[in-house]
Design a protein around this motif. Structure first.
Motif, PDB file in Angstrom:
ATOM      1  N   GLU A 142      -3.427   4.515   8.352  1.00  0.00           N
ATOM      2  CA  GLU A 142      -3.643   5.395   7.188  1.00  0.00           C
ATOM      3  C   GLU A 142      -4.704   6.456   7.505  1.00  0.00           C
ATOM      4  O   GLU A 142      -4.559   7.620   7.157  1.00  0.00           O
ATOM      5  CB  GLU A 142      -4.094   4.568   5.982  1.00  0.00           C
ATOM      6  N   GLU A 143      -5.759   6.016   8.170  1.00  0.00           N
ATOM      7  CA  GLU A 143      -6.852   6.925   8.515  1.00  0.00           C
ATOM      8  C   GLU A 143      -6.371   7.977   9.524  1.00  0.00           C
ATOM      9  O   GLU A 143      -6.704   9.156   9.411  1.00  0.00           O
ATOM     10  CB  GLU A 143      -7.988   6.089   9.127  1.00  0.00           C
TER      11      GLU A 143
ATOM     12  N   ARG B 102       0.821  -1.226   0.000  1.00  0.00           N
ATOM     13  CA  ARG B 102       0.000   0.000   0.000  1.00  0.00           C
ATOM     14  C   ARG B 102       0.849   1.268   0.000  1.00  0.00           C
ATOM     15  O   ARG B 102       0.347   2.359   0.184  1.00  0.00           O
ATOM     16  CB  ARG B 102      -0.940  -0.020   1.220  1.00  0.00           C
TER      17      ARG B 102
ATOM     18  N   GLN C 214      -4.860   0.054   7.840  1.00  0.00           N
ATOM     19  CA  GLN C 214      -5.910   1.024   7.475  1.00  0.00           C
ATOM     20  C   GLN C 214      -6.168   2.014   8.614  1.00  0.00           C
ATOM     21  O   GLN C 214      -6.446   3.189   8.358  1.00  0.00           O
ATOM     22  CB  GLN C 214      -7.213   0.289   7.127  1.00  0.00           C
TER      23      GLN C 214
ATOM     24  N   LEU D   5      -4.282  -5.932   7.655  1.00  0.00           N
ATOM     25  CA  LEU D   5      -4.816  -4.866   6.794  1.00  0.00           C
ATOM     26  C   LEU D   5      -5.618  -3.868   7.629  1.00  0.00           C
ATOM     27  O   LEU D   5      -5.472  -2.650   7.462  1.00  0.00           O
ATOM     28  CB  LEU D   5      -5.693  -5.461   5.683  1.00  0.00           C
ATOM     29  N   ASN D   6      -6.446  -4.379   8.519  1.00  0.00           N
ATOM     30  CA  ASN D   6      -7.248  -3.460   9.346  1.00  0.00           C
ATOM     31  C   ASN D   6      -6.336  -2.540  10.155  1.00  0.00           C
ATOM     32  O   ASN D   6      -6.598  -1.341  10.272  1.00  0.00           O
ATOM     33  CB  ASN D   6      -8.174  -4.253  10.267  1.00  0.00           C
TER      34      ASN D   6
ATOM     35  N   ASP E 226      -8.236  -8.631  -0.011  1.00  0.00           N
ATOM     36  CA  ASP E 226      -8.516  -7.605   1.000  1.00  0.00           C
ATOM     37  C   ASP E 226     -10.002  -7.401   1.303  1.00  0.00           C
ATOM     38  O   ASP E 226     -10.344  -6.759   2.294  1.00  0.00           O
ATOM     39  CB  ASP E 226      -7.937  -6.255   0.537  1.00  0.00           C
TER      40      ASP E 226
ATOM     41  N   SER F 249      -7.270  -3.093  17.396  1.00  0.00           N
ATOM     42  CA  SER F 249      -7.893  -3.664  16.200  1.00  0.00           C
ATOM     43  C   SER F 249      -8.645  -4.920  16.658  1.00  0.00           C
ATOM     44  O   SER F 249      -8.107  -5.716  17.427  1.00  0.00           O
ATOM     45  CB  SER F 249      -6.823  -4.014  15.170  1.00  0.00           C
TER      46      SER F 249
ATOM     47  N   LYS G 144      -7.718  -8.613   6.167  1.00  0.00           N
ATOM     48  CA  LYS G 144      -8.743  -7.726   6.741  1.00  0.00           C
ATOM     49  C   LYS G 144      -8.981  -8.058   8.217  1.00  0.00           C
ATOM     50  O   LYS G 144      -9.250  -7.169   9.020  1.00  0.00           O
ATOM     51  CB  LYS G 144     -10.054  -7.812   5.941  1.00  0.00           C
TER      52      LYS G 144
ATOM     53  N   GLY H  15     -15.247  -1.900   1.009  1.00  0.00           N
ATOM     54  CA  GLY H  15     -14.583  -3.092   1.531  1.00  0.00           C
ATOM     55  C   GLY H  15     -15.341  -4.385   1.333  1.00  0.00           C
ATOM     56  O   GLY H  15     -14.903  -5.435   1.803  1.00  0.00           O
TER      57      GLY H  15
ATOM     58  N   PRO I 153     -11.999   0.790  10.274  1.00  0.00           N
ATOM     59  CA  PRO I 153     -12.156   2.094   9.625  1.00  0.00           C
ATOM     60  C   PRO I 153     -13.436   2.258   8.804  1.00  0.00           C
ATOM     61  O   PRO I 153     -14.034   3.331   8.827  1.00  0.00           O
ATOM     62  CB  PRO I 153     -10.912   2.198   8.736  1.00  0.00           C
ATOM     63  N   GLU I 154     -13.902   1.213   8.131  1.00  0.00           N
ATOM     64  CA  GLU I 154     -15.143   1.337   7.341  1.00  0.00           C
ATOM     65  C   GLU I 154     -16.361   1.573   8.232  1.00  0.00           C
ATOM     66  O   GLU I 154     -17.397   2.028   7.768  1.00  0.00           O
ATOM     67  CB  GLU I 154     -15.429   0.054   6.535  1.00  0.00           C
TER      68      GLU I 154
END
Ligand SMILES: NC(=O)c1ccc[n+]([C@@H]2O[C@H](COP(=O)([O-])OP(=O)(O)OC[C@H]3O[C@@H](n4cnc5c(N)ncnc54)[C@H](OP(=O)(O)O)[C@@H]3O)[C@@H](O)[C@H]2O)c1
Length: 359
Positions: A329-330, A26, A326, A322-323, A290, A126, A318, A268, A110-111
């Protein structure tokens, strides 16, 4: 773009290795990378973006100057080191069960609840892998039509237990096929060619701790304290990806087409749902991807406001690494890397635990 000093604690484990891969994939803005593990791995070589990096033993000094620490170690080790990393000024994104239900620590997908990153005091948890994929699929439906009750049965791969469980399934499968006896170490019973309704320890109420994590974590992430949830968590002889049969009772009746339409427009999620051609999410196909895959969407024949569906995702991506990436990143995107309120209380109440402390 500014680069960040990043540490991966548990860098030699299944989740830590996946974090390293995902940071590269990423193009995460890494200025420097520190790979940390136990003293057993000190001096081993690992790779970050084709560069050889020496793995170091995790010590209290490991976190000096770090901006972000991805913690992919077991609960007791995280409890010991995360507060030290916070005191050193880092944001810790923790994959273990150490802080998930702590009211002072945001638990983030994040979603679903990316805005909760804002109130962190240095640690962001997480969630458990089976919870993450379920809430990604449920939250857009809940927003359209509040969910009253969830009954979920999981089919969880052995990679959810860590690298030792992958070795155990591999070895046992060979032994069974060769007509030899197996000796379980990681699980209480043979996992090869078997199915175990036991994940984590059993509690007084008859549920396993894994099942109870799904209850508590789902409520916390979705901000839905009253949500009724019952889970049965089952370990299956699959290497990667967790599958879930999810039965949902909504406030109002909802058609399967409406559910498909909402999910196919949600971040997602990928809907794979055409029973006529046997199209539905499968564990092996989800491995290495993902998305959260949803299929077998149908009306619950036993309830007018019920929907049943099948949800599959790669538990290492995920469901874990990945979570975590993310979340970072957020935090960077929204400029929430540092605690925004009461910076002087960073790490307060998060006392380092004794070395070797267990769950
Ligand atoms: N696997 C999943 O799908 C999943 C999903 C969600 C959450 N999680 C959570 O993520 C965490 C890691 O899981 P995993 O599956 O990656 O486990 P794993 O494969 O067993 O890896 C464990 C890692 O912890 C390191 N470690 C052990 N003792 C240590 C110590 N004293 N100090 C520093 N590092 C130490 C290990 O280093 P050595 O190699 O040196 O021993 C290894 O890097 C766990 O809390 C797990 O519950 C896992």
């Amino acid at each position: 773009m500014k680069g960040y000093k990043v540490a991966v604690m548990g860098a030699t484990g299944l989740v830590g290795q996946e974090v390293i891969k995902i940071l590269v994939q990423r193009k995460f803005p890494v200025e420097s990378i520190s790979l940390l593990a136990s003293d057993r791995s000190a001096g081993k070589k690992a790779f970050f973006n084709h560069d050889e990096v020496e793995v170091k033993e995790t010590t209290p000094e490991s976190f000096e100057g770090m901006d972000i620490v991805f913690s992919a170690v077991e609960t007791g080790i995280s409890k010991r080191f995360a507060p030290i990393a916070v005191q050193a000024g880092a944001l810790v994104i923790d994959k273990s069960n150490a802080f998930r239900t702590d009211p002072a620590v945001p638990l983030v997908v994040p979603e679903v609840n990316g805005q909760d990153i804002r109130w962190h005091k240095g640690i962001i948890a997480s969630p458990n892998c089976s919870t993450i994929q379920m809430v990604v699929a449920l939250n857009p439906l809940h927003k359209a039509n509040p969910i009253k009750r969830i009954v979920v049965d999981t089919y969880q791969s052995v990679s959810g237990t860590g690298s030792a469980a992958i070795e155990e399934l591999t070895a046992q499968a060979k032994q069974v096929l060769n007509g030899q006896a197996t000796a379980p170490h990681v699980y209480h019973h043979q996992i090869a060619f078997n199915v175990l309704p036991e994940i984590d320890v059993f509690m007084d109420n008859g549920y396993s701790k894994e099942e109870w994590k799904m209850v508590e974590e789902t409520r916390k992430i979705m901000h839905a304290d009253e949500l009724a949830i019952s889970a049965t968590c089952v370990r299956v002889p699959v290497f990667i990806s967790h599958s879930e049969a999810v039965n949902i009772e909504f406030s109002e009746a909802m058609t399967p087409d409406e559910v498909r339409r909402i999910l196919s427009q949600s971040p997602g999620i990928k809907v794979l749902d055409d029973p006529m051609i046997s199209l539905y999410p499968q564990a092996w196909a989800a491995a290495g991807t993902d998305e959260v895959f949803v299929g077998r969407i149908r009306q619950d024949a036993s309830h007018p406001r019920g929907i049943v569906m099948w949800v599959v995702a790669d538990n290492l991506r995920k469901g874990a690494a990945l979570n975590a990436v993310q979340i970072a990143e957020e935090a960077i995107k929204r400029d929430w890397l540092k605690p925004t309120r009461n910076p002087e209380t960073v790490g307060a109440g998060l006392k380092p635990a004794r070395p070797g402390g267990q769950e």
